[in-house]
Design a protein around this motif. Structure first.
Motif, PDB file in Angstrom:
ATOM      1  N   GLY A  99      74.083  77.615  19.083  1.00 54.97           N
ATOM      2  CA  GLY A  99      74.265  78.590  18.023  1.00 54.97           C
ATOM      3  C   GLY A  99      74.732  79.947  18.494  1.00 54.97           C
ATOM      4  N   HIS A 100      75.030  80.096  19.768  1.00 54.74           N
ATOM      5  CA  HIS A 100      75.529  81.388  20.225  1.00 54.74           C
ATOM      6  C   HIS A 100      76.867  81.195  20.943  1.00 54.74           C
ATOM      7  CE1 HIS A 100      74.432  80.748  24.469  1.00 54.74           C
ATOM      8  NE2 HIS A 100      73.381  80.132  23.988  1.00 54.74           N
ATOM      9  N   PRO A 101      77.755  82.157  20.821  1.00 54.55           N
ATOM     10  CA  PRO A 101      79.110  81.987  21.356  1.00 54.55           C
ATOM     11  C   PRO A 101      79.199  82.040  22.878  1.00 54.55           C
ATOM     12  CG  PRO A 101      78.857  84.155  20.366  1.00 54.55           C
ATOM     13  CD  PRO A 101      77.598  83.389  20.062  1.00 54.55           C
ATOM     14  N   ALA A 102      78.165  82.526  23.554  1.00 58.05           N
ATOM     15  CA  ALA A 102      78.237  82.653  25.009  1.00 58.05           C
ATOM     16  C   ALA A 102      78.210  81.303  25.713  1.00 58.05           C
ATOM     17  CB  ALA A 102      77.094  83.533  25.510  1.00 58.05           C
ATOM     18  N   MET A 103      77.605  80.291  25.109  1.00 60.52           N
ATOM     19  CA  MET A 103      77.536  78.979  25.754  1.00 60.52           C
ATOM     20  C   MET A 103      78.733  78.143  25.350  1.00 60.52           C
ATOM     21  SD  MET A 103      74.687  76.477  26.722  1.00 60.52           S
ATOM     22  CE  MET A 103      74.960  74.735  27.053  1.00 60.52           C
ATOM     23  N   PRO A 104      79.493  77.687  26.335  1.00 65.76           N
ATOM     24  CA  PRO A 104      80.643  76.830  26.000  1.00 65.76           C
ATOM     25  C   PRO A 104      80.180  75.460  25.538  1.00 65.76           C
ATOM     26  CG  PRO A 104      80.395  77.018  28.371  1.00 65.76           C
ATOM     27  CD  PRO A 104      79.373  77.931  27.758  1.00 65.76           C
ATOM     28  N   ASP A 105      81.018  74.793  24.772  1.00 67.31           N
ATOM     29  CA  ASP A 105      80.741  73.413  24.370  1.00 67.31           C
ATOM     30  C   ASP A 105      80.995  72.504  25.565  1.00 67.31           C
ATOM     31  OD1 ASP A 105      80.282  74.319  21.816  1.00 67.31           O
ATOM     32  OD2 ASP A 105      82.251  73.748  21.062  1.00 67.31           O
ATOM     33  N   PHE A 106      80.128  71.524  25.733  1.00 71.50           N
ATOM     34  CA  PHE A 106      80.277  70.562  26.822  1.00 71.50           C
ATOM     35  C   PHE A 106      80.208  69.167  26.257  1.00 71.50           C
ATOM     36  CE2 PHE A 106      78.777  74.027  29.557  1.00 71.50           C
ATOM     37  CZ  PHE A 106      79.638  73.896  30.624  1.00 71.50           C
ATOM     38  N   GLU A 107      81.079  68.299  26.734  1.00 68.18           N
ATOM     39  CA  GLU A 107      80.981  66.869  26.475  1.00 68.18           C
ATOM     40  C   GLU A 107      81.228  66.186  27.805  1.00 68.18           C
ATOM     41  OE1 GLU A 107      82.909  63.437  23.630  1.00 68.18           O
ATOM     42  OE2 GLU A 107      83.065  65.525  23.038  1.00 68.18           O
ATOM     43  N   LEU A 108      80.203  65.555  28.341  1.00 69.70           N
ATOM     44  CA  LEU A 108      80.267  64.979  29.678  1.00 69.70           C
ATOM     45  C   LEU A 108      80.516  63.486  29.630  1.00 69.70           C
ATOM     46  CD1 LEU A 108      78.580  67.661  29.906  1.00 69.70           C
ATOM     47  CD2 LEU A 108      77.516  66.631  31.874  1.00 69.70           C
ATOM     48  N   SER A 109      81.133  62.978  30.685  1.00 70.41           N
ATOM     49  CA  SER A 109      81.330  61.533  30.826  1.00 70.41           C
ATOM     50  C   SER A 109      79.984  60.895  31.182  1.00 70.41           C
ATOM     51  CB  SER A 109      82.330  61.251  31.945  1.00 70.41           C
ATOM     52  OG  SER A 109      81.747  61.527  33.213  1.00 70.41           O
ATOM     53  N   PRO A 110      79.861  59.589  31.005  1.00 69.75           N
ATOM     54  CA  PRO A 110      78.611  58.928  31.390  1.00 69.75           C
ATOM     55  C   PRO A 110      78.237  59.168  32.858  1.00 69.75           C
ATOM     56  CG  PRO A 110      79.897  57.458  30.017  1.00 69.75           C
ATOM     57  CD  PRO A 110      80.763  58.657  30.312  1.00 69.75           C
ATOM     58  N   GLU A 111      79.214  59.182  33.746  1.00 69.50           N
ATOM     59  CA  GLU A 111      78.936  59.425  35.159  1.00 69.50           C
ATOM     60  C   GLU A 111      78.434  60.849  35.386  1.00 69.50           C
ATOM     61  OE1 GLU A 111      81.958  58.219  34.027  1.00 69.50           O
ATOM     62  OE2 GLU A 111      81.573  56.127  34.532  1.00 69.50           O
ATOM     63  N   GLN A 112      79.053  61.819  34.722  1.00 68.75           N
ATOM     64  CA  GLN A 112      78.610  63.208  34.854  1.00 68.75           C
ATOM     65  C   GLN A 112      77.189  63.380  34.316  1.00 68.75           C
ATOM     66  OE1 GLN A 112      81.963  64.850  32.706  1.00 68.75           O
ATOM     67  NE2 GLN A 112      82.609  65.978  34.538  1.00 68.75           N
ATOM     68  N   ILE A 113      76.890  62.720  33.219  1.00 65.41           N
ATOM     69  CA  ILE A 113      75.544  62.785  32.646  1.00 65.41           C
ATOM     70  C   ILE A 113      74.532  62.230  33.638  1.00 65.41           C
ATOM     71  CG2 ILE A 113      74.023  61.874  30.838  1.00 65.41           C
ATOM     72  CD1 ILE A 113      76.557  61.926  29.007  1.00 65.41           C
ATOM     73  N   HIS A 114      74.824  61.062  34.193  1.00 68.71           N
ATOM     74  CA  HIS A 114      73.914  60.448  35.166  1.00 68.71           C
ATOM     75  C   HIS A 114      73.683  61.394  36.340  1.00 68.71           C
ATOM     76  CE1 HIS A 114      71.995  57.463  37.680  1.00 68.71           C
ATOM     77  NE2 HIS A 114      72.886  57.733  38.625  1.00 68.71           N
ATOM     78  N   ASP A 115      74.743  61.972  36.847  1.00 65.44           N
ATOM     79  CA  ASP A 115      74.629  62.875  37.994  1.00 65.44           C
ATOM     80  C   ASP A 115      73.816  64.117  37.639  1.00 65.44           C
ATOM     81  OD1 ASP A 115      76.261  61.054  39.284  1.00 65.44           O
ATOM     82  OD2 ASP A 115      78.049  62.346  39.257  1.00 65.44           O
ATOM     83  N   LEU A 116      74.113  64.728  36.500  1.00 65.67           N
ATOM     84  CA  LEU A 116      73.402  65.945  36.110  1.00 65.67           C
ATOM     85  C   LEU A 116      71.926  65.664  35.849  1.00 65.67           C
ATOM     86  CD1 LEU A 116      73.545  68.965  35.566  1.00 65.67           C
ATOM     87  CD2 LEU A 116      74.165  68.435  33.203  1.00 65.67           C
ATOM     88  N   LEU A 117      71.628  64.570  35.168  1.00 65.77           N
ATOM     89  CA  LEU A 117      70.221  64.237  34.917  1.00 65.77           C
ATOM     90  C   LEU A 117      69.488  63.916  36.213  1.00 65.77           C
ATOM     91  CD1 LEU A 117      70.349  62.133  31.618  1.00 65.77           C
ATOM     92  CD2 LEU A 117      70.062  64.592  31.922  1.00 65.77           C
ATOM     93  N   SER A 118      70.164  63.295  37.161  1.00 67.46           N
ATOM     94  CA  SER A 118      69.559  63.034  38.470  1.00 67.46           C
ATOM     95  C   SER A 118      69.204  64.351  39.143  1.00 67.46           C
ATOM     96  CB  SER A 118      70.501  62.234  39.361  1.00 67.46           C
ATOM     97  OG  SER A 118      70.703  60.945  38.856  1.00 67.46           O
TER      98      SER A 118
END
Length: 81
Positions: A56-75
């Motif tokens: 809800g605030h403009p300072a944070m960019p929108d992100f849509e990650l690939s399944p591999e990126q999600i796995h890596d970030l959650l790890s």
């Protein structure tokens, strides 16, 4: 995966969020990544990243990650618990 997630976080998130085990977030309202597990089960963040995080605030960019990126970030996030 954890190391790739760390690189992703440093590259895309570190400008606002503290991504390490210590330190304050450069952008004060942004929660440190090491505290996210206190707010949300880390596994539950995968769906939000897949669908695209929009805030809800403009300072944070929108992100849509690939399944591999999600796995890596959650790890990486789980390593901070």
């Amino acid at each position: 995966p954890e190391q790739r997630g760390n690189v992703f976080a440093r590259t895309h998130c570190g400008r606002c969020h503290a991504i390490g085990r210590t330190g304050q977030s450069p952008f004060q309202p942004a929660p440190p990544f090491r505290t996210l597990h206190q707010r949300y089960p880390i596994e539950s963040l995968g769906e939000a990243h897949a669908e695209g995080i929009a805030t809800g605030h403009p300072a944070m960019p929108d992100f849509e990650l690939s399944p591999e990126q999600i796995h890596d970030l959650l790890s990486f996030l789980k390593s901070l618990e």
